[in-house]
Motif scaffolding. Sequence first.
Motif, PDB file in Angstrom:
ATOM      1  N   ALA A 142       0.828  -1.206   0.000  1.00  0.00           N
ATOM      2  CA  ALA A 142       0.000   0.000   0.000  1.00  0.00           C
ATOM      3  C   ALA A 142       0.863   1.257   0.000  1.00  0.00           C
ATOM      4  O   ALA A 142       0.585   2.225  -0.722  1.00  0.00           O
ATOM      5  CB  ALA A 142      -0.943   0.002   1.211  1.00  0.00           C
ATOM      6  N   VAL A 143       1.922   1.245   0.788  1.00  0.00           N
ATOM      7  CA  VAL A 143       2.826   2.395   0.840  1.00  0.00           C
ATOM      8  C   VAL A 143       3.516   2.577  -0.507  1.00  0.00           C
ATOM      9  O   VAL A 143       3.643   3.706  -1.004  1.00  0.00           O
ATOM     10  CB  VAL A 143       3.855   2.233   1.984  1.00  0.00           C
ATOM     11  N   ALA A 144       3.947   1.487  -1.127  1.00  0.00           N
ATOM     12  CA  ALA A 144       4.603   1.575  -2.435  1.00  0.00           C
ATOM     13  C   ALA A 144       3.669   2.173  -3.484  1.00  0.00           C
ATOM     14  O   ALA A 144       4.085   3.000  -4.305  1.00  0.00           O
ATOM     15  CB  ALA A 144       5.082   0.193  -2.880  1.00  0.00           C
ATOM     16  N   LEU A 145       2.396   1.789  -3.463  1.00  0.00           N
ATOM     17  CA  LEU A 145       1.432   2.355  -4.413  1.00  0.00           C
ATOM     18  C   LEU A 145       1.245   3.849  -4.187  1.00  0.00           C
ATOM     19  O   LEU A 145       1.180   4.625  -5.141  1.00  0.00           O
ATOM     20  CB  LEU A 145       0.091   1.634  -4.299  1.00  0.00           C
ATOM     21  N   GLU A 146       1.150   4.258  -2.923  1.00  0.00           N
ATOM     22  CA  GLU A 146       0.988   5.684  -2.620  1.00  0.00           C
ATOM     23  C   GLU A 146       2.221   6.472  -3.037  1.00  0.00           C
ATOM     24  O   GLU A 146       2.107   7.578  -3.552  1.00  0.00           O
ATOM     25  CB  GLU A 146       0.704   5.898  -1.133  1.00  0.00           C
ATOM     26  N   GLU A 147       3.402   5.909  -2.824  1.00  0.00           N
ATOM     27  CA  GLU A 147       4.632   6.584  -3.232  1.00  0.00           C
ATOM     28  C   GLU A 147       4.693   6.729  -4.746  1.00  0.00           C
ATOM     29  O   GLU A 147       5.071   7.793  -5.256  1.00  0.00           O
ATOM     30  CB  GLU A 147       5.858   5.812  -2.741  1.00  0.00           C
ATOM     31  N   ALA A 148       4.323   5.687  -5.463  1.00  0.00           N
ATOM     32  CA  ALA A 148       4.334   5.734  -6.925  1.00  0.00           C
ATOM     33  C   ALA A 148       3.347   6.774  -7.440  1.00  0.00           C
ATOM     34  O   ALA A 148       3.660   7.538  -8.357  1.00  0.00           O
ATOM     35  CB  ALA A 148       4.021   4.359  -7.510  1.00  0.00           C
ATOM     36  N   ALA A 149       2.165   6.818  -6.839  1.00  0.00           N
ATOM     37  CA  ALA A 149       1.163   7.806  -7.256  1.00  0.00           C
ATOM     38  C   ALA A 149       1.661   9.225  -6.989  1.00  0.00           C
ATOM     39  O   ALA A 149       1.443  10.130  -7.796  1.00  0.00           O
ATOM     40  CB  ALA A 149      -0.159   7.556  -6.532  1.00  0.00           C
ATOM     41  N   ALA A 150       2.340   9.413  -5.860  1.00  0.00           N
ATOM     42  CA  ALA A 150       2.868  10.746  -5.529  1.00  0.00           C
ATOM     43  C   ALA A 150       3.959  11.153  -6.517  1.00  0.00           C
ATOM     44  O   ALA A 150       4.038  12.327  -6.914  1.00  0.00           O
ATOM     45  CB  ALA A 150       3.408  10.761  -4.109  1.00  0.00           C
ATOM     46  N   LEU A 151       4.794  10.207  -6.936  1.00  0.00           N
ATOM     47  CA  LEU A 151       5.838  10.518  -7.914  1.00  0.00           C
ATOM     48  C   LEU A 151       5.245  10.910  -9.259  1.00  0.00           C
ATOM     49  O   LEU A 151       5.703  11.845  -9.905  1.00  0.00           O
ATOM     50  CB  LEU A 151       6.781   9.325  -8.093  1.00  0.00           C
ATOM     51  N   VAL A 152       4.220  10.188  -9.674  1.00  0.00           N
ATOM     52  CA  VAL A 152       3.569  10.496 -10.955  1.00  0.00           C
ATOM     53  C   VAL A 152       2.926  11.872 -10.898  1.00  0.00           C
ATOM     54  O   VAL A 152       3.048  12.672 -11.830  1.00  0.00           O
ATOM     55  CB  VAL A 152       2.522   9.409 -11.314  1.00  0.00           C
ATOM     56  N   ALA A 153       2.259  12.174  -9.781  1.00  0.00           N
ATOM     57  CA  ALA A 153       1.587  13.462  -9.644  1.00  0.00           C
ATOM     58  C   ALA A 153       2.583  14.618  -9.604  1.00  0.00           C
ATOM     59  O   ALA A 153       2.288  15.720 -10.072  1.00  0.00           O
ATOM     60  CB  ALA A 153       0.727  13.473  -8.382  1.00  0.00           C
ATOM     61  N   ALA A 154       3.770  14.369  -9.052  1.00  0.00           N
ATOM     62  CA  ALA A 154       4.766  15.436  -8.911  1.00  0.00           C
ATOM     63  C   ALA A 154       5.667  15.580 -10.133  1.00  0.00           C
ATOM     64  O   ALA A 154       6.404  16.555 -10.242  1.00  0.00           O
ATOM     65  CB  ALA A 154       5.625  15.166  -7.683  1.00  0.00           C
ATOM     66  N   ALA A 155       5.602  14.625 -11.049  1.00  0.00           N
ATOM     67  CA  ALA A 155       6.484  14.670 -12.217  1.00  0.00           C
ATOM     68  C   ALA A 155       6.106  15.838 -13.123  1.00  0.00           C
ATOM     69  O   ALA A 155       4.939  16.061 -13.417  1.00  0.00           O
ATOM     70  CB  ALA A 155       6.389  13.363 -12.995  1.00  0.00           C
TER      71      ALA A 155
END
Length: 103
Positions: free
Chosen positions: A73-86
Amino acid sequence: MVLFRRSLGDILRSRRTDLGLTLREVSGAARVSLGYISEIERGQKEASSELLASLCDALEMPLSDVLREVADAVALEEAAALVAAAPTPITPRRAGEVVASAA
């Protein structure tokens, strides 16, 4: 920011409700106060390793499974945050290139 305790609480609550257990039932089985379990499920309190082991026993779920689900779950949230911040890439135009107008 991804909070480990929030993901942990979500997973513990989900398991409890999947089993059809109340907070009171888990509290009795784990020998942890109902209020404290509620705060853990809502991500407001950190669970010690001993308390987490008691909760896992009460929820008939191996600690390793809980930690694996939290990590996923944490990995998914981190990935989503990276995509949103790119940043959105900007492709430079070459000299003399014409851009079509929508008008």
